[in-house]
Enzyme design. Sequence first.
Site, mmCIF file in Angstrom:
data_model
loop_
_atom_site.group_PDB
_atom_site.id
_atom_site.type_symbol
_atom_site.label_atom_id
_atom_site.label_comp_id
_atom_site.label_asym_id
_atom_site.label_seq_id
_atom_site.Cartn_x
_atom_site.Cartn_y
_atom_site.Cartn_z
ATOM 1 N N VAL A 68 -3.778 17.100 8.044
ATOM 2 C CA VAL A 68 -3.012 15.951 8.526
ATOM 3 C C VAL A 68 -2.246 16.318 9.785
ATOM 4 O O VAL A 68 -2.270 15.589 10.789
ATOM 5 C CB VAL A 68 -2.061 15.426 7.434
ATOM 6 C CG1 VAL A 68 -1.217 14.265 7.968
ATOM 7 C CG2 VAL A 68 -2.839 14.987 6.203
ATOM 8 N N HIS A 93 -7.988 24.934 0.541
ATOM 9 C CA HIS A 93 -8.903 25.033 -0.606
ATOM 10 C C HIS A 93 -9.643 23.725 -0.886
ATOM 11 O O HIS A 93 -10.448 23.651 -1.821
ATOM 12 C CB HIS A 93 -8.152 25.467 -1.869
ATOM 13 C CG HIS A 93 -7.169 24.442 -2.375
ATOM 14 N ND1 HIS A 93 -7.555 23.239 -2.936
ATOM 15 C CD2 HIS A 93 -5.814 24.451 -2.420
ATOM 16 C CE1 HIS A 93 -6.485 22.565 -3.302
ATOM 17 N NE2 HIS A 93 -5.417 23.263 -2.992
ATOM 18 N N HIS A 146 -5.162 20.983 -9.840
ATOM 19 C CA HIS A 146 -6.462 20.360 -10.122
ATOM 20 C C HIS A 146 -7.503 21.470 -10.199
ATOM 21 O O HIS A 146 -7.580 22.324 -9.311
ATOM 22 C CB HIS A 146 -6.771 19.362 -8.991
ATOM 23 C CG HIS A 146 -8.209 18.993 -8.842
ATOM 24 N ND1 HIS A 146 -8.939 18.403 -9.836
ATOM 25 C CD2 HIS A 146 -9.045 19.125 -7.777
ATOM 26 C CE1 HIS A 146 -10.167 18.176 -9.393
ATOM 27 N NE2 HIS A 146 -10.262 18.614 -8.152
ATOM 28 N N TYR A 188 -16.609 15.919 -10.629
ATOM 29 C CA TYR A 188 -17.450 15.780 -9.440
ATOM 30 C C TYR A 188 -18.129 17.112 -9.157
ATOM 31 O O TYR A 188 -17.678 18.174 -9.609
ATOM 32 C CB TYR A 188 -16.645 15.298 -8.230
ATOM 33 C CG TYR A 188 -15.548 16.228 -7.764
ATOM 34 C CD1 TYR A 188 -15.827 17.303 -6.920
ATOM 35 C CD2 TYR A 188 -14.226 16.014 -8.141
ATOM 36 C CE1 TYR A 188 -14.825 18.155 -6.470
ATOM 37 C CE2 TYR A 188 -13.215 16.868 -7.702
ATOM 38 C CZ TYR A 188 -13.522 17.927 -6.878
ATOM 39 O OH TYR A 188 -12.529 18.773 -6.446
ATOM 40 N N ASP A 215 6.258 -13.248 5.108
ATOM 41 C CA ASP A 215 6.709 -14.634 5.212
ATOM 42 C C ASP A 215 7.966 -14.787 4.379
ATOM 43 O O ASP A 215 8.144 -14.144 3.344
ATOM 44 C CB ASP A 215 5.614 -15.633 4.814
ATOM 45 C CG ASP A 215 5.181 -15.506 3.370
ATOM 46 O OD1 ASP A 215 5.437 -14.452 2.729
ATOM 47 O OD2 ASP A 215 4.555 -16.448 2.846
ATOM 48 N N GLU A 258 14.220 -24.304 -7.114
ATOM 49 C CA GLU A 258 14.534 -22.928 -7.452
ATOM 50 C C GLU A 258 16.035 -22.869 -7.685
ATOM 51 O O GLU A 258 16.819 -23.285 -6.815
ATOM 52 C CB GLU A 258 14.129 -21.977 -6.322
ATOM 53 C CG GLU A 258 12.629 -21.878 -6.132
ATOM 54 C CD GLU A 258 12.234 -20.936 -5.000
ATOM 55 O OE1 GLU A 258 13.147 -20.381 -4.351
ATOM 56 O OE2 GLU A 258 11.026 -20.771 -4.760
ATOM 57 N N TYR A 311 19.271 -20.541 -8.477
ATOM 58 C CA TYR A 311 19.758 -19.171 -8.410
ATOM 59 C C TYR A 311 21.164 -19.101 -8.988
ATOM 60 O O TYR A 311 21.995 -19.982 -8.746
ATOM 61 C CB TYR A 311 19.815 -18.684 -6.962
ATOM 62 C CG TYR A 311 18.483 -18.652 -6.269
ATOM 63 C CD1 TYR A 311 17.716 -17.484 -6.251
ATOM 64 C CD2 TYR A 311 17.972 -19.789 -5.631
ATOM 65 C CE1 TYR A 311 16.484 -17.449 -5.609
ATOM 66 C CE2 TYR A 311 16.742 -19.755 -4.991
ATOM 67 C CZ TYR A 311 16.003 -18.583 -4.988
ATOM 68 O OH TYR A 311 14.782 -18.558 -4.364
#
Length: 819
Positions: free
Chosen positions: A19, A52, A229, A263, A548, A646, A648
């Site tokens: 990375v 690795h 792992h 795998y 939004d 709505e 509240y």
Amino acid sequence: MSRTPAHSSRVVVIGAGIVGCSLADELTARGWTEVTVLEQGPLPAPGGSTSHAPGLVFQTGPSKTMTEFAAYTVQKFRSLDVDGLPCFNPVGGLEIATTEARWADLHRKAGLAASWGVRGELLSPQQCKELWPMLDEAALYGGFHTPDDGLARAVLACRAQIARVESRGARFLERHTVTGIEREDGRVTGVTTDRGTFPADHVVSAAGFWGPVIGAMAGVDVPLLPLAHQYATTEPLPELAGVNDPRTEASKPILRFQDRDLYFREHTDRIGIGSYAHRPMPVDPFTVAAFDDAPVMPSSLPFTEDDFAPSWQDSVGLLPALGSSKVAEGFNGVFSFTPDGMPVLGESRELRGFWLAEAVWVTHSAGVAKAVAEWMTDGRPATDIHECDLYRFEDAQRSPAYVADRGAQSFIEVYDVIHPLQPMEAPRPLRTSPFYPRQQELGAYFLEGGGWERPHWYEANAPLTEGLRLPERDAWSARYWSPIAAAEARATREKVALYDMTPLRRLEVTGPGALAFLQRMTSNNLAKKPGAVTYTLLLDETGGIRSDLTVARLAPDRFQIGANSGSDLDWLLRHAPDEGVQVRDITSGTCCIGVWGPLARDLVQPLTRDDFSHQAFGYFRARQTYLGHVPVTAMRLSYVGELGWELYTTADMGLRLWDTLWEAGQEHGVIAAGRSAFNSLRLEKGYRSWGHDMTTEHNPYEAGVGFAVRPAKGDFLGRAALEGMTEETVSRRLTCLTLDDPAAVVLGKEPVFVDGAPAGYVTSAAYGYTLGRGIAYAWLPATAAAPGTPVHIEYFGEKIPATVAQEPLFDPQMERIRR
């Protein structure tokens, strides 16, 4: 956000794994050449996860973002070589199914590949054996072959990029252990090491599983868990003698045996086997040995044979030739997992200039590096990264206990078949609304989102399903679904229902500069009298939709905002002026009930002395009032296409509000309704869901929300980028589809075919109970978005006919909401 000019930007990248090397390459390619990469170990294999890594690159997954990252990684690494050795070996990938459930999932995987533009093909057992002759084809249902996947040679790719970066004038410094992060006035100024201090305008932590260690130095939380792992290599196999070129190591596709969490890949004449089948093995990053103190390298821990024994037997069962071999060597390799299995990317708001590029595997490394480099140099990545954003996690999801529990579960689930609605199992319940006790009494079936318990339907409404005629569902679409949702949707259309909207984020913006600030930050005109509610958008500099919002102006200098995520709060806080504006999250101290249906006014009006008539309390208006003994902020909004509000109130009054509404609603047949019905109703009405239907990759005119853009109000963020655009000029559109077969159902992310070729993908989908057929919204070319156009949606390999429809499908004149 202001950016340091490229010519003077001093960047220090911590970590020279794949990375860090890829990021340095991407930054220097964009002209940021004052880059220093610090690495505690020796180069080019300093001992972290890169050193690795087996290098598997499978591009296809349920996340479009992660697939794009992997696709760029393939593209980039295929162009790199070192001394004639390629950095990527395109052997392809082969995922095999040994159960019916996995075979069905591979059909779904093939659909995802088509949605995201990855080549792939479903194969018979015989075709799988042709690609992997050692397979026991009798154990197979079939396989999914992706010819463009392959093996990334991570250390080699690091070498290639290091050479290129250094040729541009940047530098890599090995054996420099970071000991501190310098800062001043909330901004990073440099990095201290055991060999000196390096001034910096930007510091990027690409430290892999050491991320939490670097984060702690900077005072920045890094929610990841290192886990070991298992990886083992066999003895040389006669079947592979002379088959593979030692320079490229492999010729057969990477083989995934996900039914056993395994795998396989070739190492010339040997086979490497990776296993996720063992118990989670967490590693404390603060106690990992330094390179010179580690027996092999810091990321390579001793192999635990007992943990691997069941995986070896499973391997022999799939590849019988292994029965005459054995494990020659193995290790437990450390790498990073987050609570949701996604990377952690972005700039810290608390320490400006400090960036994270953590929990990134080789598979996605170059793609992530490109996105972070774009973010740093241009102010935004070209790819939507909301699933990876540092601020996507709630505070409740950042505790060490949560990160440990969920990180371990992410490891367990790496190869599991995960349903898109599947909730986490623990820790639950974590966050509950004040209505939770009543919801339990009504038999709520809870799923989870953002740590919140969210009712999807209520068993108390089961009697309402009597007489309903619904199509049979397949096993996949029937998971996390109940016919009760249809009954709740009908009750909402015919009577009145209560919806718990508490988990939706609420922000408050106050101060004398609040209006000017929100006008600058959002696309619609908020300069309205107190009591007005406005639907608006947060845009980035390119006009992409960051979110939004619904913004209620409750007083001249006080606004309440309905937002989507912690990233919205982060965005506003980053841009807020130092004086005159206060932005705060009020979600946890408040709650909300949506009261919707044709009898909503009949329920609410007797509880208040205020006039709730349409004339006195119009649509998209707000007022503060009392319902019974409860102070509420009432907003005349509806996300389901029905009359309602709505409501509240503060969290301490929430239970009283529920009980008040419930008691008053009994004579009107009130029910509690869940999110399953809610989603169906909102799609019938054509309401968009940010993060699903639209993201930063889309502009308002493409997404069908251009009505929320008001250029005439003056300048706002993203305005210049939208100049000249209209819904008529766009090349793609978010398009409403209805399924031709009333019994058909799709769930989302399926490919859409036009004239037999993949042309787009489904964003949101649900069965429209009012309409009596399935609904899907999809991104399609504008040329295919005309109502009446026939298309096909591929669902588990079946091409389902659908038709582009005029939206909204329900109540296009808005008569039911405005009455």
